[in-house]
Write an enzyme that holds these catalytic residues in place. Structure first.
Site, PDB file in Angstrom:
ATOM      1  N   ASP A 113     -17.742 -12.484   6.792  1.00 52.41           N
ATOM      2  CA  ASP A 113     -16.284 -12.350   6.778  1.00 52.41           C
ATOM      3  C   ASP A 113     -15.880 -11.755   8.117  1.00 52.41           C
ATOM      4  OD1 ASP A 113     -13.676 -11.603   6.551  1.00 52.41           O
ATOM      5  OD2 ASP A 113     -13.888 -10.523   4.647  1.00 52.41           O
ATOM      6  N   TYR A 163     -14.558  -4.408   2.501  1.00 55.82           N
ATOM      7  CA  TYR A 163     -13.197  -4.867   2.201  1.00 55.82           C
ATOM      8  C   TYR A 163     -13.131  -6.353   2.545  1.00 55.82           C
ATOM      9  CZ  TYR A 163      -8.227  -5.689   2.245  1.00 55.82           C
ATOM     10  OH  TYR A 163      -6.987  -6.206   1.971  1.00 55.82           O
ATOM     11  N   TYR A 191       0.814  -1.221   0.000  1.00 59.57           N
ATOM     12  CA  TYR A 191       0.000   0.000   0.000  1.00 59.57           C
ATOM     13  C   TYR A 191       0.843   1.265   0.000  1.00 59.57           C
ATOM     14  CZ  TYR A 191      -3.623  -3.302   1.593  1.00 59.57           C
ATOM     15  OH  TYR A 191      -4.481  -4.354   1.716  1.00 59.57           O
ATOM     16  N   LYS A 207      -6.774 -13.309  10.503  1.00 59.82           N
ATOM     17  CA  LYS A 207      -6.077 -12.400  11.421  1.00 59.82           C
ATOM     18  C   LYS A 207      -5.796 -12.996  12.813  1.00 59.82           C
ATOM     19  CE  LYS A 207      -6.601  -8.111   9.004  1.00 59.82           C
ATOM     20  NZ  LYS A 207      -7.591  -7.978   7.917  1.00 59.82           N
TER      21      LYS A 207
END
Ligand code: PLP
Length: 395
Positions: free
Chosen positions: A219, A132, A6, A246
């Site tokens: 999600d 996202y 990014y 995560k």
């Protein structure tokens, strides 16, 4: 050289070099910083946790990795067995992969093939604005974040709706016979800007999915393991497919899970080879990742993490009460997440360095200044993080 994420490599600031990490602290050569980001939200137990270190070390002495193609092993079996009781509902069919993005791909593939296996033609996915879901191609398509994926804006077969019940109902009325699934980040949309919405939307979504036989995918790569103040949002409304990543391994090793319920699994389970799920990441079910994930879940259960998270929410609300500034659009708090949204991204320019000087590592993006701290943070450390955020506006 390393190509960093990014970042425009030409204008990027030099990244901080971390030499050690323990508890909530990151160490550079000459500084000690509270990690208010938990390394992209995954290090929920803090760094260098003795029990997690031990889980990895002892498994390393047996074996680090064997594939799940034609083989199996205790760490993966034990983790799957644990997940059967730990996860809500009948999300008992566990497909492992190496990252959240891939686990999302698997979930979408399951949803699509669930219908093709029954000879039903459906081609449309319902998703949320500002969603996202990762950086792989299908995950980008169901995502709706031009700031991440502006170079790839063509969307095929994806309809995006805001988190409002009338929009949801209208989308089902219009598209129901074409929909394979509705995919959402439940209650908290992370990378889209820490946007928070009400559970009533998800309850209505569950009803509509049942009514029209559409699969509901949560999600929870970011929201799972307590981040919203719920263990999983899936405890409140149960999806057909749950995606975790995560914090699954406590931030130790990249690993993710796509958990399907009985209904989805039955859509693949028959005598036809071509009805099998054709997916198999090389490192799925990695033994080190599974061992540390199992230990991470045990810590989460046995050391009263939900209480720790409640405390974080309480302190955060207390510290932010009455705080405002004309440059601030909104302050949002949910579970272990706080976000200060400003009107103009320029307002946050220089904050990272400001925080660094005060012993806090922070990484605001766009107009969002946020913290998602490790759950083991002490009150005083959390207050330092929040004071630093407030001090930026007061100077
Ligand atoms: C981070 C994230 C992903 C992608 O996970 P990776 O492990 O980075 O591939 C997917 N969905 C959500 C909601 C996320 O926050």
């Amino acid at each position: 050289m390393i190509w960093y994420p990014y970042q425009q490599m030409k204008t990027m600031r030099q990244p901080l070099k971390i030499t050690d990490a323990e508890g909530v602290y990151l160490y550079t050569r000459d500084r000690k910083l509270i990690d208010s980001v938990s390394s992209w939200w995954c290090v929920i137990h803090g760094y260098k946790h003795p029990a997690l270190n031990e889980a990895v070390k002892s498994q390393t002495d047996r074996f680090s990795h064997v594939m799940l193609g034609g083989l199996t092993h205790d760490p993966a079996l034990a983790l799957s067995q644990k997940l059967e009781s730990f996860l809500p509902g009948d999300l008992n069919y566990h497909f492992f992969s190496d990252s959240g993005s891939v686990a999302v791909e698997v979930a979408l593939k399951m949803a699509l093939q669930f219908y093709t296996n029954q000879g039903i033609r459906r081609d449309t996915i319902l998703a949320l604005t500002n969603a996202y879901h990762g950086d792989t191609f299908k995950a980008m398509e169901v995502g709706d974040d031009e700031d991440y994926h502006f170079a790839f804006s063509e969307k095929k077969g994806v309809v995006h709706i805001p988190t409002e019940i009338p929009a949801l109902e209208e989308a089902f009325l219009t598209y129901h016979d074409r929909l394979t699934c509705l995919i959402v980040e439940p209650l908290l949309q992370g990378a889209g800007g820490m946007l928070m919405y009400d559970i009533s939307f998800l309850k209505r979504a569950r009803q509509l999915c049942d009514q029209y036989n559409v699969l509901l995918i949560f999600d929870e790569v970011a929201t799972g393991f307590g981040r919203t103040g719920n263990r999983f949002v899936a405890d409140l409304v149960c999806p057909d497919i749950l995606v975790l990543g995560k914090a699954l391994t406590g931030g130790y090793i990249g690993h993710a899970l796509t958990a399907a319920n009985e209904k989805v699994f039955r859509g693949f389970y028959d005598d036809e080879d071509r009805h099998a799920l054709m997916h198999g990441p090389t490192f799925m079910g990695n033994a080190l990742a599974c061992s540390v994930a199992l230990k991470s879940i045990e810590l989460f259960e046995n050391e009263n993490y939900m209480e720790k998270i409640r405390k974080i929410t309480e302190i955060t609300r207390r510290e932010m009460a009455g705080f405002s500034d004309p440059r601030i659009k909104e302050i949002r708090i949910m579970g272990g997440c706080i976000c200060i949204e400003v009107y103009d991204a320029k307002t946050l320019e220089g904050f990272q360095q400001f925080a660094y000087m005060r012993g806090v590592f922070s990484r605001p993006f766009l107009t969002f200044l946020y913290a998602m701290v490790p759950y083991i943070i002490e009150e005083e450390e959390l207050v330092t993080v929040l004071e630093t955020m407030k001090a930026w506006f007061r100077q």
